[in-house]
Design a protein around this motif. Structure first.
Motif, PDB file in Angstrom:
ATOM      1  N   GLY A  67       0.812  -1.212   0.000  1.00 49.19           N
ATOM      2  CA  GLY A  67       0.000   0.000   0.000  1.00 49.19           C
ATOM      3  C   GLY A  67       0.843   1.258   0.000  1.00 49.19           C
ATOM      4  O   GLY A  67       2.007   1.258  -0.391  1.00 49.19           O
ATOM      5  N   VAL A  68       0.239   2.348   0.469  1.00 51.69           N
ATOM      6  CA  VAL A  68       0.841   3.683   0.412  1.00 51.69           C
ATOM      7  C   VAL A  68       1.504   4.008   1.747  1.00 51.69           C
ATOM      8  O   VAL A  68       0.906   3.831   2.800  1.00 51.69           O
ATOM      9  N   LYS A  69       2.740   4.505   1.662  1.00 45.59           N
ATOM     10  CA  LYS A  69       3.455   4.957   2.849  1.00 45.59           C
ATOM     11  C   LYS A  69       4.024   6.334   2.563  1.00 45.59           C
ATOM     12  O   LYS A  69       4.519   6.594   1.477  1.00 45.59           O
ATOM     13  N   GLN A  70       3.948   7.212   3.553  1.00 48.33           N
ATOM     14  CA  GLN A  70       4.487   8.566   3.393  1.00 48.33           C
ATOM     15  C   GLN A  70       5.942   8.582   3.822  1.00 48.33           C
ATOM     16  O   GLN A  70       6.308   8.034   4.866  1.00 48.33           O
ATOM     17  N   ASN A  71       6.793   9.211   3.014  1.00 45.81           N
ATOM     18  CA  ASN A  71       8.214   9.348   3.321  1.00 45.81           C
ATOM     19  C   ASN A  71       8.452  10.635   4.098  1.00 45.81           C
ATOM     20  O   ASN A  71       7.593  11.522   4.136  1.00 45.81           O
ATOM     21  N   GLU A  72       9.622  10.753   4.695  1.00 47.11           N
ATOM     22  CA  GLU A  72       9.960  11.936   5.503  1.00 47.11           C
ATOM     23  C   GLU A  72       9.909  13.230   4.698  1.00 47.11           C
ATOM     24  O   GLU A  72       9.571  14.281   5.224  1.00 47.11           O
ATOM     25  N   ASP A  73      10.249  13.156   3.402  1.00 46.55           N
ATOM     26  CA  ASP A  73      10.270  14.362   2.570  1.00 46.55           C
ATOM     27  C   ASP A  73       8.894  14.732   2.008  1.00 46.55           C
ATOM     28  O   ASP A  73       8.770  15.667   1.229  1.00 46.55           O
ATOM     29  N   GLY A  74       7.847  14.016   2.389  1.00 44.54           N
ATOM     30  CA  GLY A  74       6.491  14.317   1.919  1.00 44.54           C
ATOM     31  C   GLY A  74       6.076  13.524   0.703  1.00 44.54           C
ATOM     32  O   GLY A  74       4.904  13.512   0.335  1.00 44.54           O
ATOM     33  N   SER A  75       7.028  12.861   0.052  1.00 50.45           N
ATOM     34  CA  SER A  75       6.678  12.019  -1.094  1.00 50.45           C
ATOM     35  C   SER A  75       6.063  10.720  -0.577  1.00 50.45           C
ATOM     36  O   SER A  75       6.065  10.440   0.616  1.00 50.45           O
ATOM     37  N   LEU A  76       5.528   9.939  -1.512  1.00 52.16           N
ATOM     38  CA  LEU A  76       4.875   8.680  -1.144  1.00 52.16           C
ATOM     39  C   LEU A  76       5.580   7.508  -1.817  1.00 52.16           C
ATOM     40  O   LEU A  76       6.146   7.657  -2.899  1.00 52.16           O
TER      41      LEU A  76
END
Length: 172
Positions: A67-76
């Protein structure tokens, strides 16, 4: 300067056509190379192998981690598995104008994924992790379709990608 093709063919008209064909081949290669550079198109890189028979046992591609996970820089980052005859997870939601990295692996045979009206497309080869990054400027519902014949259920292999307005919320 003597024509190097004269030893191959005597007819001057035939030599002209050979030269014109060679010139057109070089011109087409130059135009395609220029297009690839200007559109930032690169050959596949970041080749990463994976054991398709043990895919469900890996940390990244285990069922609970898809599924979808958010990265520290705001990207997915979207992690998906292609298997006969579906993409898992079957539904994905991402916001507009956000960089989304798709990481996909095949559990069985060669698959392809394509989201019509977007630039999201790749082949998913067993034994390798396929990865591409894109963003979606327009909100809407898109289908992820398999574009490589993978068996009798190929025509029903799809997943739903929902792109929501960034101001309306995040990702699921």
């Amino acid at each position: 300067m003597q024509d190097p093709l004269k030893t191959l063919c005597e007819d001057p008209l035939e030599r002209r056509w050979v030269w014109m064909s060679l010139f057109l081949a070089v011109l087409v290669g130059f135009v395609l190379g220029l297009y690839a550079l200007s559109s930032n198109i690169h050959p596949p890189s970041n080749v990463e192998t994976i054991d398709s028979t043990r895919l469900h046992l890996t940390e990244e591609f285990a069922e609970d981690n898809l599924g979808v996970k958010q990265n520290e820089d705001g990207s997915l980052t979207v992690t998906m598995v292609a298997a006969r005859y579906g993409f898992f997870p079957p539904e994905i939601e991402v916001p507009t104008d956000t960089p989304v990295k798709f990481r996909m692996a095949s559990a069985d045979v060669l698959h392809g994924v394509h989201a019509p009206y977007t630039n999201a497309a790749t082949m998913i080869v067993p034994g390798y992790v396929s990865e591409f990054t894109t963003s979606f400027p327009t909100a809407g519902k898109y289908s992820f379709l398999c574009n490589e014949y993978c068996g009798l259920g190929h025509d029903s292999m799809w997943s739903r990608l929902t792109v929501v307005d960034k101001s309306a919320g995040g990702a699921k």
